[in-house]
Design an enzyme around this catalytic site. Structure first.
Site, PDB file in Angstrom:
ATOM      1  N   LYS A  52       0.795  -1.227   0.000  1.00 16.08           N
ATOM      2  CA  LYS A  52       0.000   0.000   0.000  1.00 16.08           C
ATOM      3  C   LYS A  52       0.831   1.283   0.000  1.00 16.08           C
ATOM      4  O   LYS A  52       0.335   2.360   0.311  1.00 16.08           O
ATOM      5  CB  LYS A  52      -1.015   0.042   1.163  1.00 16.08           C
ATOM      6  CG  LYS A  52      -1.831  -1.210   1.358  1.00 16.08           C
ATOM      7  CD  LYS A  52      -2.307  -1.822   0.073  1.00 16.08           C
ATOM      8  CE  LYS A  52      -3.393  -1.026  -0.608  1.00 16.08           C
ATOM      9  NZ  LYS A  52      -3.700  -1.641  -1.938  1.00 16.08           N
ATOM     10  N   HIS A 114       7.120  -7.160  -2.495  1.00 17.89           N
ATOM     11  CA  HIS A 114       6.931  -6.481  -1.205  1.00 17.89           C
ATOM     12  C   HIS A 114       7.937  -6.989  -0.176  1.00 17.89           C
ATOM     13  O   HIS A 114       7.817  -6.680   1.006  1.00 17.89           O
ATOM     14  CB  HIS A 114       5.517  -6.735  -0.672  1.00 17.89           C
ATOM     15  CG  HIS A 114       4.430  -6.012  -1.405  1.00 17.89           C
ATOM     16  ND1 HIS A 114       4.530  -4.690  -1.781  1.00 17.89           N
ATOM     17  CD2 HIS A 114       3.195  -6.422  -1.784  1.00 17.89           C
ATOM     18  CE1 HIS A 114       3.405  -4.343  -2.393  1.00 17.89           C
ATOM     19  NE2 HIS A 114       2.594  -5.359  -2.414  1.00 17.89           N
ATOM     20  N   SER A 144      -4.630   2.707   4.578  1.00 15.65           N
ATOM     21  CA  SER A 144      -4.811   2.110   3.267  1.00 15.65           C
ATOM     22  C   SER A 144      -4.779   0.582   3.373  1.00 15.65           C
ATOM     23  O   SER A 144      -5.598  -0.122   2.776  1.00 15.65           O
ATOM     24  CB  SER A 144      -3.714   2.610   2.329  1.00 15.65           C
ATOM     25  OG  SER A 144      -3.885   2.078   1.053  1.00 15.65           O
TER      26      SER A 144
HETATM   27  P1  A3P Z   1      -5.432   4.618  -0.606  1.00 14.15           P
HETATM   28  O1  A3P Z   1      -5.963   3.317  -0.058  1.00 14.15           O
HETATM   29  O2  A3P Z   1      -4.966   5.530   0.483  1.00 14.15           O
HETATM   30  O3  A3P Z   1      -6.362   5.288  -1.538  1.00 14.15           O
HETATM   31  P2  A3P Z   1      -0.385  -0.100  -3.634  1.00 14.15           P
HETATM   32  O4  A3P Z   1      -0.419   0.065  -5.095  1.00 14.15           O
HETATM   33  O5  A3P Z   1       0.989  -0.138  -3.052  1.00 14.15           O
HETATM   34  O6  A3P Z   1      -1.243  -1.242  -3.184  1.00 14.15           O
HETATM   35  O7  A3P Z   1      -0.996   1.221  -2.998  1.00 14.15           O
HETATM   36  C1  A3P Z   1      -2.350   1.549  -3.133  1.00 14.15           C
HETATM   37  C2  A3P Z   1      -2.558   2.932  -2.630  1.00 14.15           C
HETATM   38  O8  A3P Z   1      -2.008   3.861  -3.589  1.00 14.15           O
HETATM   39  C3  A3P Z   1      -4.045   3.284  -2.495  1.00 14.15           C
HETATM   40  O9  A3P Z   1      -4.114   4.257  -1.441  1.00 14.15           O
HETATM   41  C4  A3P Z   1      -4.315   3.894  -3.858  1.00 14.15           C
HETATM   42  O10 A3P Z   1      -5.475   4.678  -3.935  1.00 14.15           O
HETATM   43  C5  A3P Z   1      -3.041   4.723  -4.029  1.00 14.15           C
HETATM   44  N1  A3P Z   1      -2.816   5.119  -5.416  1.00 14.15           N
HETATM   45  C6  A3P Z   1      -2.727   4.330  -6.502  1.00 14.15           C
HETATM   46  N2  A3P Z   1      -2.577   5.060  -7.613  1.00 14.15           N
HETATM   47  C7  A3P Z   1      -2.569   6.346  -7.228  1.00 14.15           C
HETATM   48  C8  A3P Z   1      -2.456   7.593  -7.917  1.00 14.15           C
HETATM   49  N3  A3P Z   1      -2.344   7.641  -9.231  1.00 14.15           N
HETATM   50  N4  A3P Z   1      -2.479   8.734  -7.192  1.00 14.15           N
HETATM   51  C9  A3P Z   1      -2.605   8.696  -5.846  1.00 14.15           C
HETATM   52  N5  A3P Z   1      -2.726   7.538  -5.135  1.00 14.15           N
HETATM   53  C10 A3P Z   1      -2.711   6.384  -5.826  1.00 14.15           C
END
Ligand code: A3P
Length: 300
Positions: A52, A114, A144
Site C-alpha cells: 500500500k 513487497h 490504506s
Molecule cells: P489509498 O488506499 O490511500 O487510496 P499499492 O499500489 O501499493 O497497493 O498502494 C495503493 C494505494 O495507492 C491506495 O491508497 C491507492 O489509492 C493509491 N494510489 C494508486 N494510484 C494512485 C495515484 N495515481 N495517485 C494517488 N494515489 C494512488
C-alpha cells in the site's frame, strides 16, 4: 498463469505466521526456494514497496516510461498486475508470480516485490539490477492497508480498526513491520547505488518532478511533452477509471467493500485515528524511527 478464478473458488482467508522473523502468509512463502533461486537479468527492474505504499502507481509509471510508445496496445489489453508481475505471489494451480516474470517478453522486465530487503533473491544484487523503492508515511499506509485487508480475500481478516492499529505497530500484519521495512531499504541505499528511494507524498505533491527523477535514475530520455502526458495519465482519477490499472479485473478483491483505488490522498489518516491513538502512535514512532535522515510527511 494469470489470476483467473471465480469468487466461489476462493479459499478461506490465510493465517499469519512468523517467517524468518517477519509476519507472512503462505501465499508469499510457499514458493520461497523457487523465488530465492530466481535468475535476474542485468536489465531487470525491481519495484519494491511495503504493501500500500504506492506500488501500482510507480509500476504503471514505469510501464508507461518504457512501453507507452513502443507497445501502445498494452494500455488497453494487459492489466498492470500482468505487466509487472508480483514475484513472490504463489497461489497453487492458479498463479505464480515467478512464472509470470519468466514468461515476460518485454525488455526490461518490470518486477514487483513487497519483500523486506533481506528477503530479496541474491541474483538481483549479483546482477546489480536497478531497484525503485517507494515508501509512504506510516499513518496513511496503515489506513490504506486496513481497507485493503477488508476487501482482499487472500489477506488475513483485519478485524476492527482499533485492533488493526495495534497490530500494525507490532508488525503483526503481512510483510511484518512497516518500520523495519522502510528502515531496512533506507539502510541498503547507503551501500547499493542502483537503488532509487522515493516517497508517495512527493509523488502526490509533484508527479512530474518525481517522473523526472525516475528518468534520470533509469537513464531514460523522454521529451518534456511525453513526460507531461504520462504524468497526466497517472493522476489518481485517471488511474481509478482505467480498468487496466485499477485492479477491477482482479478476482480476489471485493470492490463493494472498498475499491483498490480508494482515495489516493496524503492525510486521510486524520479521518481514522482518534486523538488518543495519534498520541500513542507518535510516542511509539519516536522509539522505532531513530534514523534522523529518514523523514516522512504525514501531510503536505
Ligand atoms: P489509498 O488506499 O490511500 O487510496 P499499492 O499500489 O501499493 O497497493 O498502494 C495503493 C494505494 O495507492 C491506495 O491508497 C491507492 O489509492 C493509491 N494510489 C494508486 N494510484 C494512485 C495515484 N495515481 N495517485 C494517488 N494515489 C494512488
Amino acid at each position: 498463469m494469470s489470476l483467473e478464478f471465480g469468487k466461489m473458488d476462493l479459499p478461506p482467508r490465510p493465517e499469519l505466521f512468523d517467517f524468518h522473523g517477519v509476519s507472512m502468509t503462505h501465499y508469499f512463502t510457499d514458493s520461497w526456494e523457487n523465488v530465492q533461486n530466481f535468475k535476474a537479468r542485468p536489465d531487470d527492474i525491481l519495484i519494491a514497496t511495503y504493501p500500500k505504499g504506492g506500488t501500482t502507481w510507480v509500476s504503471y509509471i514505469l510501464d508507461l516510461l518504457y512501453f507507452a510508445k513502443t507497445s501502445p496496445e498494452r494500455q488497453t489489453s494487459i492489466p498492470i498486475y500482468d505487466r509487472v508481475p508480483f514475484l513472490e505471489l504463489y497461489i497453487p494451480s492458479v498463479f505464480s508470480g515467478k512464472d509470470l516474470v519468466e514468461g515476460l517478453s518485454t525488455s526490461p522486465r518490470l518486477i514487483k516485490t513487497h519483500f523486506p530487503v533481506q528477503f530479496v533473491p541474491k541474483s538481483f544484487w549479483d546482477q546489480n539490477c536497478k531497484i525503485v523503492y517507494v515508501a509512504r508515511n506510516a499513518k496513511d499506509n496503515m489506513v490504506s492497508y486496513f481497507h485493503f485487508d477488508t476487501m482482499n480475500q487472500i489477506e488475513p481478516d483485519p478485524g476492527d480498526w482499533s485492533s488493526y492499529f495495534r497490530r500494525f505497530m507490532e508488525g503483526k500484519i503481512v510483510y511484518g513491520s512497516w518500520y523495519d521495512h522502510v528502515n531496512g531499504w533506507w539502510k541498503k541505499k547507503q551501500t547499493y547505488s542502483n537503488l532509487h528511494y522515493m516517497f508517495f507524498e512527493d509523488m502526490v505533491e509533484d508527479t512530474e518532478r518525481e517522473i523526472n527523477k525516475l528518468c534520470s535514475f533509469l537513464g531514460l530520455s523522454l521529451s518534456a511533452e511525453e513526460k507531461r502526458q504520462i504524468s497526466g495519465g497517472v493522476q489518481f482519477d485517471n488511474m481509478k477509471n482505467n480498468n487496466m490499472a485499477n485492479y477491477s479485473t482482479n478476482p480476489v478483491m471485493d470492490f463493494k467493500i472498498s475499491p483498490f483505488m480508494r482515495k489516493g490522498k496524503v492525510g486521510d489518516w486524520k479521518n481514522h485515528f482518534t486523538v488518543a491513538q495519534n498520541e500513542e502512535f507518535d510516542e511509539d514512532y519516536k522509539k522505532k524511527m531513530k534514523d534522523p535522515s529518514l523523514q516522512f510527511r504525514t501531510e503536505i
